[in-house]
Enzyme design. Sequence first.
Site, short mmCIF file in Angstrom:
data_model
loop_
_atom_site.label_atom_id
_atom_site.label_comp_id
_atom_site.label_asym_id
_atom_site.label_seq_id
_atom_site.Cartn_x
_atom_site.Cartn_y
_atom_site.Cartn_z
N GLU A 179 5.94 -72.95 -56.85
CA GLU A 179 6.86 -72.82 -55.71
C GLU A 179 6.54 -73.81 -54.59
O GLU A 179 6.19 -73.40 -53.47
CB GLU A 179 6.83 -71.38 -55.18
CG GLU A 179 7.20 -70.34 -56.20
CD GLU A 179 7.24 -68.92 -55.62
OE1 GLU A 179 6.87 -68.73 -54.46
OE2 GLU A 179 7.66 -68.00 -56.35
N GLU A 386 7.89 -65.78 -62.85
CA GLU A 386 7.68 -64.63 -61.96
C GLU A 386 8.99 -63.87 -61.80
O GLU A 386 10.04 -64.46 -61.58
CB GLU A 386 7.24 -65.05 -60.55
CG GLU A 386 5.82 -65.49 -60.42
CD GLU A 386 5.45 -65.86 -58.99
OE1 GLU A 386 6.05 -65.31 -58.05
OE2 GLU A 386 4.56 -66.71 -58.84
O1 IFM Z 1 3.40 -62.99 -54.25
C1 IFM Z 1 4.32 -64.02 -54.37
C2 IFM Z 1 3.78 -65.14 -55.24
O2 IFM Z 1 2.58 -65.62 -54.77
C3 IFM Z 1 4.77 -66.28 -55.28
N1 IFM Z 1 6.08 -65.83 -55.64
C4 IFM Z 1 6.61 -64.69 -54.93
C5 IFM Z 1 5.62 -63.55 -54.97
C6 IFM Z 1 6.19 -62.31 -54.23
O3 IFM Z 1 6.48 -62.63 -52.91
#
Ligand code: IFM
Length: 481
Positions: A179, A386
Amino acid sequence: MTAVRSETTPRPTPGGAGFPTGFLWGASTAAYQVEGAATEDGRTPSIWDTFSHTPGKVRNGDTGDIAADHYHRFREDVALMKELGLGAYRFSVSWPRIQPTGRGPAVERGLDFYRRLTDELLAAGITPVATLYHWDLPQELEDAGGWPLRDTAERFADYTALVAGALGDRVPVWTTLNEPWCSAFLGYGSGVHAPGRHEPAATLRAAHHLNLAHGRGVEVLRSLLPESAQTSITLNLHQVRALTSSPEDAEAARRIDAVGNRVFTGPILDGAYPQDLLEDTARIVDWDELVHEGDLKTISGPIDLLGVNYYTPTIVSAAEDGAGDARDDGHGASSHSPWTGAEDVAFHLAPGERTAMNWAVDPEGLYTLLRQVGEAHPELPLMVTENGAAFDDYVSPEGRVEDPERIAYVHSHLDAVRRAIADGTDVRGYFLWSLLDNFEWSYGYAKRFGAIYVDYATQKRIPKSSARWYAEVIRRGGLPA
Ligand code: IFM
């Protein structure tokens, strides 16, 4: 044409329950969020140590000093993963454990931790998926200028070589950055993330140097890893929707898409920054000075997979002049907008159910996102690296954690993945965020995303009912009928 390595593994054949054979069923964590052991074995502060120790930056003054103590408890955690039947574990490597000053030789004790972790995973039959950078820049590199400084990309390339040299024989899937939008736009734009700066030009400079770091990282990985290893980047692509069909709202959506998505997908997948982004931001940064000859070729080097993180859609409309500048768009309240170059945009929540982050539950957003990316880059395999939800979990008097809302969330989103695959998108895996409850950045420990509950006072782990449900999904290779 997207740059995908020709050696990329062929598209898997359909499996029984709508997911292809070989589909990776996993869970993710990140170093600073779970490891703890912040000062052990030579580790020095990252920007997140500094930020979390700065009063007022993180809820309740929480820090990642101890977190879920994964550094000491990884064996217990891998045993839990094995019990759940996880096929893969996506973790990140802590840069300041490997190179405390961000430069120079590796600290072997730091690398040893990841050697032990990956060996433990392999012995349990779990595929290690390593992310090189999940936001924990060594503080010394930030002091030297951080991501707005071009040299940081070169430092990342050196660090990549050290980690690939140590783990290249045992990690088959590599991700350069997690990200980068958050690193650039939340770190240097709104400042709700470390290092907490709000400088518009620095934000865009950071974005370019993160892109460059990715490209240099892939070059280094390819030169050191076996042919079979796969390289990738994980983007939190915003599934941007205009609130209405008005031309003004469509224009707001275009501008958010430019600085939320295409500032990364443009150079990485198409070899160029989009013209409209360059025009929108020309008053903020001099792109001709920023982007050196050869950068775009480096950045768009072939990869094997694109990691997609998705939680909720981004719904926008045009705002009156200035009205969109103070906002909570789901990334944390700040008087500074993270959306550098896209001012005067208002953010809206989709109707219906919300998670504890106040994020709308919208599985259709994941379906649409996967379809959109798949159609734009049909030859590029995708992986949901994710997806998950925070809810206000608690331990019952019987010692159980029941989280039916999380089961419903994951079920509906896995169904979205299944539908995207059925409709022709090449999705190779799904990673639940997160394996464990952990340090949720500026929210500290207030938000629990784990399939496994962590009692931070005792570090006891309690698999939630969603963990047992996910284990059953993995066992069947798909959703229950
Ligand atoms: O916890 C975060 C992660 O580190 C990166 N993506 C989003 C998740 C939830 O906010």
